[in-house]
Design an enzyme around this catalytic site. Structure first.
Site, PDB file in Angstrom:
ATOM      1  N   SER A 103       0.792  -1.089   0.267  1.00 49.21           N
ATOM      2  CA  SER A 103       0.227   0.307   0.110  1.00 49.21           C
ATOM      3  C   SER A 103       0.645   1.137  -0.014  1.00 49.21           C
ATOM      4  CB  SER A 103      -1.052   0.410   1.204  1.00 49.21           C
ATOM      5  OG  SER A 103      -2.492   0.625   0.756  1.00 49.21           O
TER       6      SER A 103
ATOM      7  N   ASP B  39      -9.373  -5.364  -5.545  1.00 50.99           N
ATOM      8  CA  ASP B  39      -8.120  -3.875  -5.441  1.00 50.99           C
ATOM      9  C   ASP B  39      -8.537  -3.169  -6.039  1.00 50.99           C
ATOM     10  OD1 ASP B  39      -6.397  -2.328  -3.041  1.00 50.99           O
ATOM     11  OD2 ASP B  39      -5.088  -3.390  -3.383  1.00 50.99           O
TER      12      ASP B  39
ATOM     13  N   HIS C 133      -7.607  -5.767  -0.428  1.00 51.61           N
ATOM     14  CA  HIS C 133      -6.142  -4.415  -0.831  1.00 51.61           C
ATOM     15  C   HIS C 133      -5.625  -5.117   0.387  1.00 51.61           C
ATOM     16  CE1 HIS C 133      -3.590  -1.273  -0.663  1.00 51.61           C
ATOM     17  NE2 HIS C 133      -4.129  -0.829   0.335  1.00 51.61           N
TER      18      HIS C 133
END
Ligand code: NAG
Ligand code: NAG
Ligand code: NAG
Ligand code: NAG
Ligand code: NAG
Length: 383
Positions: free
Chosen positions: A187, A245, A299
């Site tokens: 991320s 995601d 995610h």
């Protein structure tokens, strides 16, 4: 006060763009599909080292104060010694925590950057500063070609830890000059990892092998940046996209952001594709931003069996300040928040930790409701 500008992205149409700069990740064990993708077998995933690399990225959420003891991720790559943990304090308020470690069996220095748990990137609480207009500045690395621009928020996060990390890596290299370097993260941590890898490439001896692999990496810079990354790293740079995601789809192509080559798309639980070139329309870009927005829980993974975030960690406590009262939460209590319908934030965060924990819950809740609004009404509602 609260701003969820990133959600605005989900309400915009995905703009297709031309395809350029083929840089194909060939594999002698698989067949190339006609559409520019190569399905990866379990053997391919092993030979690309993806399980171990995912474990190093996941460990960044867990390892603290010198101890490689964090549960599943640390157990996957046990022969690892922590040299440095940084971040998560007042000195680096906008930077995700990070570690530098050495694995003797791999003869490798690992730099791991924590990301968002599980979707802090959907919140401006961490000063990621997504906005409907690009915030591009010139990357602060010697030798950056003209025209290269990166996301301002990612650069702001990266500069706070970059020299500390460089020092630690150089100290280990002084002892083991033949070691290779792996930079990884999830991320926001994946975005910071890419900037870190570029910086290390510029600063370390030219014969030091540097690999960078991001999980759930957002777009970091513009077309010139993507081309520069490709020319510097070739297939030593990669990023894994989990299913639907949405995070790898922001900031938008339409805003001038472009991924470098090296996408590996976990399309579903049975199909993983290695994707030719930049922004291959036959990989995760085939998922529209609106569709991807419904996949926000993807995610955290799993990425080849490894889940990202605080939830899988053991021995981790996070203190959150709610209405002036510190509340300590163990990692096991920080579960995927997207089914949680509670908004617990009542005041401005007073520390990095409070921003993080509250952002998790807020990000998840507000993301879910805003996406629903977008889907139903096609309009963004400021919350
Ligand atoms: C195919 O790739 C594997 C792993 O990358 C390697 O060990 C093997 O030697 C290669 N085989 C051939 C015939 O090139
Ligand atoms: C995507 O797939 C189409 C149709 O199979 C193909 O013509 C195109 O070349 C592919 N794109 C890439 C970048 O490989
Ligand atoms: C790189 O060069 C230095 C100096 O010649 C040497 O000590 C080191 O072992 C080399 N590193 C690798 C990975 O070969
Ligand atoms: C895919 O795998 C995950 C984790 O193992 C599991 O939770 C999920 O139900 C699976 N999805 C499908 C469609 O099988
Ligand atoms: C490209 O081919 C792969 C493998 O057959 C498939 O899984 C993927 O869905 C295809 N992409 C598109 C956009 O059709």
């Amino acid at each position: 006060m609260l701003s969820f500008a990133v959600l605005f992205f989900f309400c915009l149409a995905l703009v297709e763009r031309g395809f350029s700069t083929p840089l194909f990740r060939r594999d002698n064990t698989t067949t190339t599909a006609a559409n520019g993708t190569t399905p990866l077998t379990d053997a391919d995933i092993q030979s690309l080292d993806l399980v171990n690399i995912a474990a190093f990225a996941a460990a960044a959420y867990c390892v603290r104060a010198g101890s490689w003891d964090c549960g599943v991720a640390c157990n996957q790559v046990p022969d690892t010694q922590i040299a440095l943990t940084i971040g998560d304090d007042a000195a680096t308020p906008d930077a995700p925590p990070a570690y530098v470690a050495y694995s003797q069996s791999r003869n490798q220095i690992i730099v791991g950057h924590e990301g968002t748990d599980p979707s802090q990137i959907l919140s401006v609480e961490n000063d990621v500063k997504f906005a409907p207009t690009p915030l591009l500045t010139v990357l602060n690395v010697a030798g950056t070609p003209a025209g290269v621009e990166v996301h301002n928020g990612f650069q702001t996060a990266w500069v706070q830890t970059s020299t500390t990390i460089l020092d630690a890596v150089q100290q280990i290299l002084a002892q083991v000059p033949t070691a290779s370097v792996l930079v990884t993260g999830h991320s926001l941590g994946a975005a910071v990892s890419l900037l870190d890898a570029i910086f290390l490439k510029q600063q370390l001896p030219s014969n030091t092998s540097i690999q960078v692999m991001g999980f759930g990496r957002p777009r970091v810079g513009n077309q010139a940046f993507a081309d520069w990354v490709d020319s510097m790293f070739g297939d030593k740079n990669g990023f894994v996209v989990s299913r639907d995601d949405p995070v790898p789809h922001v900031p938008l192509l339409d805003q001038g952001f472009v991924h470098a080559s090296g996408e590996i798309w976990i399309k579903d639980n049975t199909t993983t594709l290695s994707c030719a070139g930049q922004e291959n329309p036959n990989c995760s870009d085939s998922i529209g931003v609106l569709d991807a927005a419904t996949g926000v829980s993807d995610h955290t993974g799993p990425y080849f069996g490894i889940d990202m975030g605080h939830a899988p960690c053991v021995n981790l406590e996070i203190t959150t300040t709610i209405s002036g009262t510190p509340v300590t939460t163990t990692a096991a209590q920080i579960t995927t928040p997207f089914s949680t319908a509670l908004i617990i934030r009542t005041e401005a965060p007073t520390s990095k930790n409070s921003a993080r924990s509250v952002g998790v819950t807020m990000g998840g809740v507000v993301a879910a409701s805003a996406v629903a609004l977008c889907t139903v009404a096609g309009t963004f509602f400021a919350l």
